[in-house]
Scaffold this motif. Structure first.
Motif, PDB file in Angstrom:
ATOM      1  N   ILE A 165       0.845  -1.200   0.000  1.00 39.09           N
ATOM      2  CA  ILE A 165       0.000   0.000   0.000  1.00 39.09           C
ATOM      3  C   ILE A 165       0.877   1.245   0.000  1.00 39.09           C
ATOM      4  O   ILE A 165       0.654   2.180  -0.772  1.00 39.09           O
ATOM      5  CB  ILE A 165      -0.959  -0.022   1.208  1.00 39.09           C
ATOM      6  CG1 ILE A 165      -2.059  -1.063   0.954  1.00 39.09           C
ATOM      7  CG2 ILE A 165      -1.552   1.358   1.491  1.00 39.09           C
ATOM      8  CD1 ILE A 165      -2.861  -1.445   2.169  1.00 39.09           C
ATOM      9  N   LYS A 166       1.889   1.257   0.842  1.00 36.97           N
ATOM     10  CA  LYS A 166       2.749   2.435   0.956  1.00 36.97           C
ATOM     11  C   LYS A 166       3.600   2.658  -0.296  1.00 36.97           C
ATOM     12  O   LYS A 166       3.703   3.792  -0.760  1.00 36.97           O
ATOM     13  CB  LYS A 166       3.622   2.335   2.207  1.00 36.97           C
ATOM     14  CG  LYS A 166       2.807   2.579   3.468  1.00 36.97           C
ATOM     15  CD  LYS A 166       3.659   2.602   4.695  1.00 36.97           C
ATOM     16  CE  LYS A 166       2.881   3.079   5.885  1.00 36.97           C
ATOM     17  NZ  LYS A 166       2.712   4.525   5.961  1.00 36.97           N
ATOM     18  N   ILE A 167       4.198   1.601  -0.850  1.00 31.10           N
ATOM     19  CA  ILE A 167       5.048   1.822  -2.024  1.00 31.10           C
ATOM     20  C   ILE A 167       4.233   2.188  -3.262  1.00 31.10           C
ATOM     21  O   ILE A 167       4.762   2.762  -4.201  1.00 31.10           O
ATOM     22  CB  ILE A 167       5.979   0.619  -2.319  1.00 31.10           C
ATOM     23  CG1 ILE A 167       5.194  -0.623  -2.678  1.00 31.10           C
ATOM     24  CG2 ILE A 167       6.931   0.375  -1.164  1.00 31.10           C
ATOM     25  CD1 ILE A 167       6.075  -1.774  -3.170  1.00 31.10           C
ATOM     26  N   ASN A 168       2.935   1.897  -3.231  1.00 32.40           N
ATOM     27  CA  ASN A 168       2.065   2.266  -4.348  1.00 32.40           C
ATOM     28  C   ASN A 168       1.270   3.538  -4.086  1.00 32.40           C
ATOM     29  O   ASN A 168       0.395   3.892  -4.874  1.00 32.40           O
ATOM     30  CB  ASN A 168       1.128   1.099  -4.687  1.00 32.40           C
ATOM     31  CG  ASN A 168       1.879  -0.028  -5.353  1.00 32.40           C
ATOM     32  OD1 ASN A 168       2.410   0.137  -6.443  1.00 32.40           O
ATOM     33  ND2 ASN A 168       1.959  -1.169  -4.687  1.00 32.40           N
ATOM     34  N   GLY A 169       1.576   4.233  -2.974  1.00 33.32           N
ATOM     35  CA  GLY A 169       0.945   5.517  -2.691  1.00 33.32           C
ATOM     36  C   GLY A 169      -0.542   5.448  -2.379  1.00 33.32           C
ATOM     37  O   GLY A 169      -1.282   6.366  -2.718  1.00 33.32           O
ATOM     38  N   LEU A 170      -0.978   4.384  -1.729  1.00 32.91           N
ATOM     39  CA  LEU A 170      -2.401   4.196  -1.453  1.00 32.91           C
ATOM     40  C   LEU A 170      -2.772   4.448   0.010  1.00 32.91           C
ATOM     41  O   LEU A 170      -3.840   4.029   0.459  1.00 32.91           O
ATOM     42  CB  LEU A 170      -2.822   2.777  -1.865  1.00 32.91           C
ATOM     43  CG  LEU A 170      -2.619   2.451  -3.342  1.00 32.91           C
ATOM     44  CD1 LEU A 170      -2.889   0.991  -3.604  1.00 32.91           C
ATOM     45  CD2 LEU A 170      -3.509   3.334  -4.207  1.00 32.91           C
ATOM     46  N   GLU A 171      -1.918   5.143   0.743  1.00 30.86           N
ATOM     47  CA  GLU A 171      -2.198   5.413   2.156  1.00 30.86           C
ATOM     48  C   GLU A 171      -3.525   6.123   2.372  1.00 30.86           C
ATOM     49  O   GLU A 171      -4.227   5.857   3.343  1.00 30.86           O
ATOM     50  CB  GLU A 171      -1.098   6.260   2.804  1.00 30.86           C
ATOM     51  CG  GLU A 171       0.236   5.582   2.905  1.00 30.86           C
ATOM     52  CD  GLU A 171       1.178   6.018   1.795  1.00 30.86           C
ATOM     53  OE1 GLU A 171       2.381   5.978   2.020  1.00 30.86           O
ATOM     54  OE2 GLU A 171       0.706   6.387   0.706  1.00 30.86           O
ATOM     55  N   ASP A 172      -3.874   7.032   1.461  1.00 33.48           N
ATOM     56  CA  ASP A 172      -5.124   7.780   1.617  1.00 33.48           C
ATOM     57  C   ASP A 172      -6.335   6.860   1.605  1.00 33.48           C
ATOM     58  O   ASP A 172      -7.326   7.128   2.282  1.00 33.48           O
ATOM     59  CB  ASP A 172      -5.264   8.843   0.528  1.00 33.48           C
ATOM     60  CG  ASP A 172      -4.301  10.002   0.723  1.00 33.48           C
ATOM     61  OD1 ASP A 172      -3.767  10.158   1.848  1.00 33.48           O
ATOM     62  OD2 ASP A 172      -4.077  10.753  -0.240  1.00 33.48           O
ATOM     63  N   LEU A 173      -6.264   5.773   0.860  1.00 31.56           N
ATOM     64  CA  LEU A 173      -7.353   4.796   0.833  1.00 31.56           C
ATOM     65  C   LEU A 173      -7.558   4.197   2.226  1.00 31.56           C
ATOM     66  O   LEU A 173      -8.682   4.123   2.725  1.00 31.56           O
ATOM     67  CB  LEU A 173      -7.046   3.688  -0.174  1.00 31.56           C
ATOM     68  CG  LEU A 173      -7.977   2.477  -0.150  1.00 31.56           C
ATOM     69  CD1 LEU A 173      -9.351   2.863  -0.667  1.00 31.56           C
ATOM     70  CD2 LEU A 173      -7.391   1.347  -0.966  1.00 31.56           C
ATOM     71  N   ILE A 174      -6.474   3.789   2.870  1.00 35.41           N
ATOM     72  CA  ILE A 174      -6.571   3.184   4.200  1.00 35.41           C
ATOM     73  C   ILE A 174      -7.031   4.210   5.224  1.00 35.41           C
ATOM     74  O   ILE A 174      -7.856   3.913   6.094  1.00 35.41           O
ATOM     75  CB  ILE A 174      -5.211   2.561   4.617  1.00 35.41           C
ATOM     76  CG1 ILE A 174      -4.789   1.479   3.632  1.00 35.41           C
ATOM     77  CG2 ILE A 174      -5.284   2.009   6.032  1.00 35.41           C
ATOM     78  CD1 ILE A 174      -5.748   0.312   3.515  1.00 35.41           C
ATOM     79  N   LYS A 175      -6.534   5.432   5.120  1.00 35.67           N
ATOM     80  CA  LYS A 175      -6.958   6.486   6.049  1.00 35.67           C
ATOM     81  C   LYS A 175      -8.444   6.784   5.893  1.00 35.67           C
ATOM     82  O   LYS A 175      -9.144   7.038   6.873  1.00 35.67           O
ATOM     83  CB  LYS A 175      -6.108   7.740   5.850  1.00 35.67           C
ATOM     84  CG  LYS A 175      -4.680   7.536   6.336  1.00 35.67           C
ATOM     85  CD  LYS A 175      -3.813   8.744   6.071  1.00 35.67           C
ATOM     86  CE  LYS A 175      -2.393   8.453   6.536  1.00 35.67           C
ATOM     87  NZ  LYS A 175      -1.489   9.574   6.313  1.00 35.67           N
TER      88      LYS A 175
END
Length: 75
Positions: free
Chosen positions: A57-67
């Motif tokens: 998730i982090k290396i693909n820049g998807l942190e906002d999805l989890i947040k």
């Protein structure tokens, strides 16, 4: 394995049970920590699987999805 929605909600609310980031949500732990585990070996079991997922998730820049999941599905 649980449905993807339930798994994503659990991942968003899961806290690190040990180490330097004990008690922190997995999403709040820096990427370099997961990269270190990638090189040394993730823990076995559920935690290791979640840490691997969080690394992706982090290396693909998807942190906002989890947040967003964490906000919209509070525990």
């Amino acid at each position: 394995m649980k449905g993807s929605k339930e798994s994503l909600i659990e991942l968003a609310h899961y806290k690190m049970p040990f180490g330097k980031y004990k008690g922190e949500f997995l999403i709040d732990i820096p990427e370099y920590y997961y990269t270190w585990f990638l090189q040394k070996g993730f823990p076995e079991g559920k935690l290791g699987m979640m840490m691997q997922q969080m690394h992706e998730i982090k290396i693909n820049g998807l942190e906002d999805l989890i947040k967003k999941v964490k906000r919209e599905f509070p525990r």
